[in-house]
Design a protein around this motif. Sequence first.
Motif, PDB file in Angstrom:
ATOM      1  N   ILE A   7      -1.948 -20.194  31.342  1.00 45.64           N
ATOM      2  CA  ILE A   7      -0.509 -20.144  31.628  1.00 45.64           C
ATOM      3  C   ILE A   7      -0.222 -21.412  32.415  1.00 45.64           C
ATOM      4  CG2 ILE A   7      -0.893 -18.872  33.802  1.00 45.64           C
ATOM      5  CD1 ILE A   7       1.732 -17.436  33.474  1.00 45.64           C
ATOM      6  N   GLY A  60      -5.027 -11.103  32.781  1.00 45.56           N
ATOM      7  CA  GLY A  60      -3.675 -11.534  32.480  1.00 45.56           C
ATOM      8  C   GLY A  60      -3.249 -11.258  31.029  1.00 45.56           C
ATOM      9  N   ASN A  61      -1.996 -11.592  30.842  1.00 45.10           N
ATOM     10  CA  ASN A  61      -1.399 -11.435  29.523  1.00 45.10           C
ATOM     11  C   ASN A  61      -2.168 -12.209  28.456  1.00 45.10           C
ATOM     12  OD1 ASN A  61       2.058 -11.354  30.719  1.00 45.10           O
ATOM     13  ND2 ASN A  61       0.501  -9.785  30.626  1.00 45.10           N
ATOM     14  N   TRP A 118       1.985 -17.464  26.379  1.00 41.53           N
ATOM     15  CA  TRP A 118       2.775 -18.309  27.280  1.00 41.53           C
ATOM     16  C   TRP A 118       3.334 -19.539  26.570  1.00 41.53           C
ATOM     17  CZ3 TRP A 118       4.425 -15.731  31.183  1.00 41.53           C
ATOM     18  CH2 TRP A 118       3.649 -14.686  31.696  1.00 41.53           C
ATOM     19  N   TYR A 159       3.938  -8.540  42.805  1.00 43.06           N
ATOM     20  CA  TYR A 159       4.692  -9.795  42.872  1.00 43.06           C
ATOM     21  C   TYR A 159       5.954  -9.481  43.661  1.00 43.06           C
ATOM     22  CZ  TYR A 159       1.573 -11.681  39.318  1.00 43.06           C
ATOM     23  OH  TYR A 159       0.464 -12.135  38.640  1.00 43.06           O
ATOM     24  N   TRP A 212       5.761 -19.882  34.844  1.00 43.55           N
ATOM     25  CA  TRP A 212       5.837 -18.838  35.891  1.00 43.55           C
ATOM     26  C   TRP A 212       5.740 -19.523  37.243  1.00 43.55           C
ATOM     27  CZ3 TRP A 212       5.125 -13.239  35.386  1.00 43.55           C
ATOM     28  CH2 TRP A 212       4.953 -12.574  36.597  1.00 43.55           C
TER      29      TRP A 212
HETATM   30  O1  AHR Z   1       0.400 -13.805  36.490  1.00 43.76           O
HETATM   31  C1  AHR Z   1       1.313 -13.812  35.455  1.00 43.76           C
HETATM   32  C2  AHR Z   1       1.322 -12.514  34.661  1.00 43.76           C
HETATM   33  O2  AHR Z   1       1.757 -11.472  35.485  1.00 43.76           O
HETATM   34  C3  AHR Z   1       0.005 -12.029  34.156  1.00 43.76           C
HETATM   35  O3  AHR Z   1      -0.362 -12.619  32.964  1.00 43.76           O
HETATM   36  C4  AHR Z   1       0.219 -10.576  33.972  1.00 43.76           C
HETATM   37  O4  AHR Z   1      -0.954  -9.826  34.096  1.00 43.76           O
HETATM   38  C5  AHR Z   1       1.241 -10.244  35.016  1.00 43.76           C
HETATM   39  O5  AHR Z   1       2.269  -9.496  34.487  1.00 43.76           O
END
Ligand code: AHR
Length: 631
Positions: free
Chosen positions: A50, A247-248, A278, A416, A494
């Motif tokens: 990402i 992660g995603n 991403w 987050y 992000w």
């Molecule tokens: O950190 C970014 C994203 O946040 C990750 O890929 C995912 O696991 C979470 O939703």
Amino acid sequence: MNKPSLVAAFLAALALSLPLYAQTPSFTIQADQPIAKVSPTLYGLMTEEINYSYDGGIYGELVRDRTPSTAWDALVSWPMVARGNSAVNVSIDSATGPSAALTRSLRVSVSAAAPGSPAGVENGGYWGIPVRPQTVYTGSFYAKTDAPGLAVTVSLENDQTGAVAATTTVTGLTGEWKQFTWTLKTAGVPPSSNNHLLLTIARPATVWFDLVSLFPPTYHARPSGNRVDIMEKLAAMQPKFLRLPGGNYLEGDHIADRFDWKKTIGPRTDRPTHPSPWSYRSSDGMGLLEFLEWCEDLKMEPVLAVYAGYSLQQEHIDPGPALEPYVQDALDEIEYVTGGADTKWGAERIKDGHPAPFPLHYVEVGNEDQFDRSHSYDGRFAQFYHAFKQHYPTLQIIATTPVKGVTPDVLDEHFYMPAEETFAQAHHYDAADRKGPKIFVGEWATREGNPTPDLEAALADAAWLTGLERNSDLIIMTSYAPLFVNVNPGGMQWAPDLIGYDALTSYGSPSYWTQVMFSTHLGTEVVASTLANAPARVYASVTRDDAKRKIFVKVVNATSTAQPLAIALTGVQKLAPLATLTTMSGRTPNATNSITHPDAVKPAAAKVPIPGPNFTQTFAPYSVNVLELSY
Ligand code: AHR
């Protein structure tokens, strides 16, 4: 002013100051009262593709879309070059490629060219190719031509001035696909990031290229290894684990786009590359073995996340027979990581160049499976869990969301939060249930600052970490996310991200420094402590390392004023007369670091006198502090 009003003013001032005096915050530390073990693996790293984290980030490859055959839009990375009166046409040729995985190639057809007017293609890397003085770059490409004997000139050229920093000639191209390796050595050039790689020929001919690669010197000189400056920043964090590969990014948008580990190992010609969720394609240069070697280089253990049958666009595999191939794939993956020469996949790893197995204690099943609207995770998790426990009974299995049916060993929780919420959550785990699974806070961040967190975020992070540390009998691992961002326009998906970089340099955010401060002063036990009468936004935790005779007092002062704390230590015979106070602070909460001002906010250490077990220490406004006492 007349007498009565003078008296009134005096009394008013006294009234104001008395409560302040009466409420001088105190911090009582019972140094001989350990209340919990500190998890030795508390601080680690979470990573995924990402924000150009690997390609254009830690993975040292400098050529963008090095395998132009894998994406039709890769031509954007390969503009044609026609000097003087030369003429060239560049396209993707779907009829020929260097391997079964790479079946197309970059076709460079030159109809007019001469020694003074060559033609070909260039590649600008990830927002520029960095050039440093006296540096050897290792390059290679696969190529074939319709004009056997043709020579290709390879150069590093400045975007603005056209100055050539290094050049070489590759000869011996034939009508068959073949790999050519070469080096480029710079002389006394100034460091710069605005350069491109140039591949030209000096006569009419057609050349097909694929897997065009260029590496600078890498960390531990690993072939196709990692960028030195970024690895050094990670090493300074002393991380104990790496959660990989996401992660995603693990899940992919679609099942076909998941991190399919078997397509990321072996020679680069066997790696077809794949789309990431991403918005850009991964070269898979950072494949499973490269992740593991990254762990090895930084003395971290992998926390291996395996694909668990759910992808982001709500695609899933039902538990039962349909899921079995995925479970087997994960078992194969564990064997690749840990197996000996007598196992199929251990032998494969050895063939790939790593004879020793890697340590592995934690395997995570999926990622954020609470978002799977089919609610299939209970069944999927159980199927993976039982298979893993049958083959590897001591392996600790991590669930990504609470499950029914089986009890996971560990639960991965993600946070987050805006700064206010992070501060408010600093005591989140203080009263948490100790009878359930251990907790892995596998992704968390205070989301303030762009592209990297500012001081306010770092203060909130530090407050949050005091809570994780205090509860590290329960919280066995934590990792901030995302870890990296390429700060160039278009590089970020992000915000904020812990470490920022461009092609040439990198920097740690204030939140990065918070992590460094906490992880390098870990301690082995949490000791009892009480903070009394402290204003809002003051946080603390204390650990000790009895073998090293050290006490680590972490204090976060997120207020705008200097904060005295009356510290009272009990349970120590004698304290060394000098302590080390490491402080990171700034004039405003918005203070931050950037690619142009990388060191605006960073910790500094000073010696402070410790007169005895009772002393007052003042902590700067907007500061994160570690007071290291010796006893
Ligand atoms: O950190 C970014 C994203 O946040 C990750 O890929 C995912 O696991 C979470 O939703």
